[in-house]
Design a protein around this motif. Structure first.
Motif, PDB file in Angstrom:
ATOM      1  N   HIS A 705       0.908  -1.189  -0.032  1.00 47.23           N
ATOM      2  CA  HIS A 705      -0.107   0.036   0.082  1.00 47.23           C
ATOM      3  C   HIS A 705       1.019   1.233  -0.031  1.00 47.23           C
ATOM      4  CE1 HIS A 705      -3.842  -2.011   0.615  1.00 47.23           C
ATOM      5  NE2 HIS A 705      -3.214  -2.847   1.618  1.00 47.23           N
ATOM      6  N   PHE A 706       0.754   1.986  -1.222  1.00 45.32           N
ATOM      7  CA  PHE A 706       1.580   3.442  -1.284  1.00 45.32           C
ATOM      8  C   PHE A 706       0.554   4.411  -0.460  1.00 45.32           C
ATOM      9  CE2 PHE A 706       3.839   0.884  -4.212  1.00 45.32           C
ATOM     10  CZ  PHE A 706       5.078   1.043  -4.105  1.00 45.32           C
ATOM     11  N   PRO A 707       0.974   4.914   0.163  1.00 38.73           N
ATOM     12  CA  PRO A 707       0.004   6.024   0.713  1.00 38.73           C
ATOM     13  C   PRO A 707      -0.053   7.200  -0.271  1.00 38.73           C
ATOM     14  CG  PRO A 707       2.119   6.321   1.774  1.00 38.73           C
ATOM     15  CD  PRO A 707       2.179   4.722   0.881  1.00 38.73           C
ATOM     16  N   PRO A 708      -1.327   7.899  -0.362  1.00 37.83           N
ATOM     17  CA  PRO A 708      -1.331   8.963  -1.132  1.00 37.83           C
ATOM     18  C   PRO A 708      -0.243  10.216  -0.708  1.00 37.83           C
ATOM     19  CG  PRO A 708      -3.443   8.499  -0.490  1.00 37.83           C
ATOM     20  CD  PRO A 708      -2.748   7.694   0.225  1.00 37.83           C
ATOM     21  N   THR A 709       0.376  10.821  -1.624  1.00 38.67           N
ATOM     22  CA  THR A 709       1.561  11.664  -1.062  1.00 38.67           C
ATOM     23  C   THR A 709       1.662  12.927  -2.248  1.00 38.67           C
ATOM     24  OG1 THR A 709       3.785  11.581  -0.574  1.00 38.67           O
ATOM     25  CG2 THR A 709       3.222  10.229  -2.237  1.00 38.67           C
ATOM     26  N   LEU A 710       2.232  13.738  -1.734  1.00 34.94           N
ATOM     27  CA  LEU A 710       2.496  14.888  -2.611  1.00 34.94           C
ATOM     28  C   LEU A 710       4.337  14.804  -2.810  1.00 34.94           C
ATOM     29  CD1 LEU A 710       1.982  17.573  -3.846  1.00 34.94           C
ATOM     30  CD2 LEU A 710       2.625  18.805  -1.944  1.00 34.94           C
ATOM     31  N   ALA A 711       4.499  14.821  -4.207  1.00 33.83           N
ATOM     32  CA  ALA A 711       5.970  14.499  -4.751  1.00 33.83           C
ATOM     33  C   ALA A 711       6.553  15.739  -5.471  1.00 33.83           C
ATOM     34  CB  ALA A 711       5.980  13.161  -5.237  1.00 33.83           C
ATOM     35  N   LEU A 712       7.703  15.941  -5.235  1.00 32.62           N
ATOM     36  CA  LEU A 712       8.372  16.875  -6.077  1.00 32.62           C
ATOM     37  C   LEU A 712       9.170  16.232  -7.278  1.00 32.62           C
ATOM     38  CD1 LEU A 712       9.587  19.804  -6.726  1.00 32.62           C
ATOM     39  CD2 LEU A 712      11.520  19.279  -5.211  1.00 32.62           C
ATOM     40  N   VAL A 713       8.737  16.364  -8.538  1.00 30.03           N
ATOM     41  CA  VAL A 713       9.299  15.417  -9.445  1.00 30.03           C
ATOM     42  C   VAL A 713       9.955  16.491 -10.433  1.00 30.03           C
ATOM     43  CG1 VAL A 713       7.446  14.008  -9.540  1.00 30.03           C
ATOM     44  CG2 VAL A 713       7.245  16.008 -10.832  1.00 30.03           C
ATOM     45  N   GLY A 714      10.880  15.809 -11.410  1.00 27.05           N
ATOM     46  CA  GLY A 714      11.742  16.407 -12.434  1.00 27.05           C
ATOM     47  C   GLY A 714      12.560  15.525 -13.173  1.00 27.05           C
ATOM     48  N   GLY A 715      12.553  15.577 -14.473  1.00 27.58           N
ATOM     49  CA  GLY A 715      12.904  14.823 -15.257  1.00 27.58           C
ATOM     50  C   GLY A 715      12.756  15.465 -16.889  1.00 27.58           C
ATOM     51  N   VAL A 716      12.542  14.226 -17.856  1.00 30.47           N
ATOM     52  CA  VAL A 716      12.121  14.697 -19.233  1.00 30.47           C
ATOM     53  C   VAL A 716      10.736  14.102 -19.702  1.00 30.47           C
ATOM     54  CG1 VAL A 716      14.637  14.843 -19.967  1.00 30.47           C
ATOM     55  CG2 VAL A 716      13.568  12.637 -19.856  1.00 30.47           C
ATOM     56  N   GLY A 717      10.155  14.845 -20.515  1.00 32.20           N
ATOM     57  CA  GLY A 717       8.737  14.324 -21.133  1.00 32.20           C
ATOM     58  C   GLY A 717       8.954  14.490 -22.634  1.00 32.20           C
ATOM     59  N   LEU A 718       8.267  13.343 -23.244  1.00 31.83           N
ATOM     60  CA  LEU A 718       7.792  13.406 -24.648  1.00 31.83           C
ATOM     61  C   LEU A 718       6.551  13.849 -24.805  1.00 31.83           C
ATOM     62  CD1 LEU A 718       9.103  12.589 -27.399  1.00 31.83           C
ATOM     63  CD2 LEU A 718       8.111  10.290 -27.090  1.00 31.83           C
ATOM     64  N   ARG A 719       6.165  14.890 -25.225  1.00 27.02           N
ATOM     65  CA  ARG A 719       4.809  15.381 -25.562  1.00 27.02           C
ATOM     66  C   ARG A 719       4.231  15.549 -26.878  1.00 27.02           C
ATOM     67  NH1 ARG A 719       2.596  20.697 -24.710  1.00 27.02           N
ATOM     68  NH2 ARG A 719       0.696  20.738 -23.329  1.00 27.02           N
ATOM     69  N   VAL A 720       3.234  15.094 -27.189  1.00 31.56           N
ATOM     70  CA  VAL A 720       2.456  15.301 -28.653  1.00 31.56           C
ATOM     71  C   VAL A 720       1.189  16.002 -28.423  1.00 31.56           C
ATOM     72  CG1 VAL A 720       1.638  13.978 -30.562  1.00 31.56           C
ATOM     73  CG2 VAL A 720       3.607  12.973 -29.238  1.00 31.56           C
ATOM     74  N   PRO A 721       1.085  17.249 -29.221  1.00 30.37           N
ATOM     75  CA  PRO A 721       0.015  17.994 -28.851  1.00 30.37           C
ATOM     76  C   PRO A 721      -1.337  17.370 -29.579  1.00 30.37           C
ATOM     77  CG  PRO A 721       1.820  19.383 -30.003  1.00 30.37           C
ATOM     78  CD  PRO A 721       2.324  17.963 -29.869  1.00 30.37           C
ATOM     79  N   ILE A 722      -2.141  17.270 -29.181  1.00 33.22           N
ATOM     80  CA  ILE A 722      -3.414  16.700 -29.730  1.00 33.22           C
ATOM     81  C   ILE A 722      -4.724  17.829 -29.746  1.00 33.22           C
ATOM     82  CG2 ILE A 722      -3.255  14.450 -28.951  1.00 33.22           C
ATOM     83  CD1 ILE A 722      -5.163  15.112 -26.522  1.00 33.22           C
TER      84      ILE A 722
END
Length: 780
Positions: A705-722
């Motif tokens: 069980h992963f408890p709901p949480t707030l996380a600071l994220v960073g990285g890369v993303g591949l994004r395709v406009p729709i």
């Protein structure tokens, strides 16, 4: 046997058919034919010898071996024609080459001669009687000249009409037969010829003249007189040609003397030069002339008497034409000068116009006041006092033709008006085989231009309103200057407007799209080629309408100008939209239309210009409507190379790779994204992302069980406009989670006091797909 048959045939021939005996000379070499109605009595096949049997097809041989009976009507397998071998005795049957043909004809008809009508001009005979089905009619005309042979023919009655007492049947014959042509009927399926002997149902030999048809009426349907131009008495007795001289019993033309002579009526002893002579012909018995529904036994005609042969030139005598002219030809033998004669047309005075003398005669143009008669009489008198007719003729008038006109601007289409700013091609038809229409100018309305074989018309620049084109009717086959003389003038039955013609011009010559470059120098943008506008000079763009470049021959131009500006995300900038419908007149001043609105980076400007497809204004081709000129310009405002913006992201199913690993079912957060932009302002697929994300908002169904949480994220993303502000993508993030402990489920049988915490790090690596909405940021 054959000589005896010839003697019998000659003995029965009447005098009127004596010429037919000449055709019997070749019968010696022809096989004899004997015919008898089916079901009739036996007939002799041969006088001496025998018929080599047996016979078939329903025929039966008599006991004497020389006679034969035809099959009865309706006999199954009956033969209508049978070739019989004959010999002197039985022993010679095998070697004999003698053949006698027998024919079983249909029943003989009963023809009502009094009710039968012969139409020699039309080439038909109308039979009346009984049993006419398949009855044939043959005709014979002896040779008139040594170099010509006799004429003959035959046709069959196929569909007689049924009547209570009598039937009627029309049998076609050759047209143009003489009235005294020999006519004969032939029984159904039978033959006729010198070698044919015909027996009736009682077996009695019939004489050839018994088959002759003598119609009760011989009706002439064509004019008996073959000429209407008059009787030339200047060189001796005159001759009036008739179509059926053999049908003329007597002729009378008192006070002159007339008498039949071969194929014409000879006229002599005319006292003085009479203006005309009345000729009356009485026809032989049984010959009548059709006049509508009535029939006459006499024919009369009044013909002019000519001292100078005169003819009206075909195609020049018109009716229903005011102030018309006609052309006549005097024979070269005539010694009179046309200008010295008194000319009349239907009794009205005619004025001599042009005179042309050539080898075949003297051609005279006579101007008249016009006529509406179907026929005119043209006469020339020696002087106004004596009024002695020296030439006269009658001619049928032709209806005045009316022109059919087509106006065309080459490569542009048809016109229904006369243009004032450029010439239009005129195509004329409707003048008939002999005539020709020539377009005539009208002062103050239009003028005519000739270029080679082409005729063009251009309206007067000061003209307005409507006008009908005027044409002269000419006959080009006339000699000399008469070929260019107008025999009549005729106007179109419709009126055409006289106005300016508009031809769609190339709009890229009239419209100019201008923007300043980075140095502030105006630059004219070429159509259909993209242009990049320096961001600092984005407010210098404008559209210039060059009315001064419009050629007067192109006329008024009606165009639609449209300016559209779209943002980087494809949305429209409404304050910059322009759409105007313009009428451009030649010779005007230029007009400047700026591109309005506050333009931003990567805003796209699209300028479109097109003609209005208005047939009432433009001369448009009926087949090439896609050829209307149009043009468009496009330009884009330059911008930064990076974009930093914030967007809302909903990763549907992130996968946590770091132990303990697992699927995070529902996640939501806000990201900041830094991406590279291409020249069009579109972001690259890969970008750097950082943001806050709510993870595991819905518990997952697993042991951990992963408890709901707030996380600071960073990285890369591949994004395709729709869509506008929306995109789908895949992210790979390193996250720092602000959460409690990760626990596991209690296993069955395990001590409830067991510590269920799962050792885990606050730092993790995760990846997965997401949907992002929103694009709030700026370019760098």
């Amino acid at each position: 046997m054959l000589p005896a048959a010839l003697m019998l045939l000659n003995r029965h021939l009447p005098r009127g058919l004596a010429a037919l005996t000449l055709l019997l000379a070749w019968a010696v070499a022809a096989a004899p034919i004997k015919q008898v109605p089916e079901g009739g009595r036996p007939i002799p096949v041969i006088q001496q010898g025998i018929v080599c049997g047996p016979v078939s097809g329903g025929w039966s041989l008599s006991a004497d071996g020389r006679s034969i009976r035809p099959p009865a009507p309706g006999t199954e397998g009956a033969a209508r024609t049978l070739d019989l071998k004959v010999a002197e005795d039985t022993s010679q049957c095998a070697s004999s080459q003698d053949i006698v043909t027998v024919i079983a004809t249909g029943p003989f008809p009963s023809i009502d001669a009094a009710g039968t009508s012969f139409f020699p001009d039309d080439g038909r005979i109308e039979l009346k009687g009984q049993r006419l089905q398949d009855v044939a009619v043959s005709w014979f005309v002896p040779a008139k000249k040594e170099q010509e042979g006799p004429r003959e023919g035959m046709d069959v009655c196929l569909n007689p009409s049924s009547g209570a007492r009598q039937s009627e049947c029309t049998v076609p014959l050759a047209s143009g037969l003489p009235t005294d042509a020999a006519l004969f009927w032939i029984p159904p399926h039978g033959k006729r010829g010198p070698e044919v002997m015909t027996y009736d149902a009682n077996g009695t030999l019939m004489a050839p003249e018994s088959f002759q048809l003598r119609p009760g009426r011989i009706i002439l349907t064509r004019p008996l007189f073959q000429q209407s131009s008059g009787v030339d008495l200047s060189k001796g007795p005159g001759r009036v040609v008739v179509s059926h001289p053999e049908a003329v019993a007597s002729a009378d033309c008192a006070p002159a003397r007339c008498e039949p002579a071969e194929d014409a009526i000879s006229i002599r002893n005319v006292t003085g030069l009479e203006a005309q002579v009345t000729l009356r012909l009485r026809l032989v018995p049984r010959v009548l002339v059709a006049r509508g529904d009535a029939f006459d036994a006499t024919v009369s005609a009044t013909l002019p008497v000519l001292s100078c042969p005169l003819t009206a030139v075909e195609g020049t005598v018109l009716r229903d034409a005011a102030e018309s002219a006609l052309v006549v030809r005097l024979d070269p033998s005539c010694g009179h000068e046309p200008q010295g004669l008194l000319w009349t047309v239907n009794g009205e005075r005619a004025v001599v116009g042009r005179v042309v003398k050539v080898s075949d005669g003297t051609y005279v143009l006579l101007r008249t006041g016009g006529t509406s008669s179907q026929q005119v009489t043209i006469s020339a008198a020696s002087s106004p006092l004596e009024r002695t007719v020296v030439a006269s003729t009658t001619a049928k008038t032709l209806p005045l033709p009316y022109p059919r006109i087509r106006l065309e601007l080459p490569n542009h289409g048809d016109l229904d008006f006369i243009p004032t700013n450029r010439p239009a091609l005129v195509q004329i038809s409707g003048a008939g085989e002999q005539g020709r229409f020539v377009l005539l100018p009208i002062e103050g309305a239009y003028r005519v231009i000739t270029q080679g074989n082409s005729i063009l018309v251009r309206g007067d620049t000061t003209a307005g309103g409507f006008v009908s084109l005027r044409f002269g009717y000419r006959v080009p086959s006339l000699p000399g200057e008469l070929a260019t003389a107008d025999l009549a003038q005729v106007e179109e039955r419709v009126q055409r407007a006289v106005r300016e013609a508009s031809v769609p011009t190339n709009v890229d010559n009239l419209i100019e799209f201008v923007c300043a470059d980075k140095d502030g120098v105006d630059h004219s943008i070429e159509p259909s080629r993209p242009y990049r506008i320096n961001y600092a000079m984005r407010h210098t763009c404008r559209v210039i309408v060059h009315r001064e470049r419009l050629d007067p021959e192109e006329g008024i131009q009606e165009i639609i100008l449209r300016i559209d500006v779209t943002r980087r995300d494809g949305s429209s900038r409404g304050e910059s939209h322009v759409e105007q419908r313009m009428l451009l007149r030649p010779g005007g001043e230029e007009r400047v239309i700026p591109v309005q609105g506050g333009l931003g980076q990567f805003d796209r400007i699209l300028v479109q210009v097109a003609h209005v497809a208005d047939e009432s204004r433009y001369a448009l081709s009926a087949t090439d409507r896609t050829g209307l000129p149009s043009a468009q310009w496009s330009a884009i405002v330059e911008g930064g190379i990076l974009r930093l913006y914030a967007t809302g992201a909903v990763p549907a199913g992130l996968y946590r790779v770091t132990q303990p690993s697992g699927q995070l079912t529902l996640n939501f957060g806000v990201l900041s994204r830094l991406v590279l932009l291409n020249e069009e302002g579109q972001e690259r697929l890969l970008g750097i992302e950082i943001g806050l994300m709510g993870l595991g908002l819905i518990p997952q169904s697993s042991d951990i069980h992963f408890p709901p949480t707030l996380a600071l994220v960073g990285g890369v993303g591949l994004r395709v406009p729709i869509g506008t502000g929306a995109a789908v993508g895949v992210q790979a993030w390193i996250a720092h989670e602000f959460r409690g402990d990760v626990t596991r489920n209690l296993k069955p049988g395990e001590d409830p006091n067991t510590d269920l915490r799962v050792p885990s790090s606050k730092w993790s690596f995760m990846f997965g797909p997401s949907i992002s909405i929103g694009d709030i940021g700026f370019n760098l």
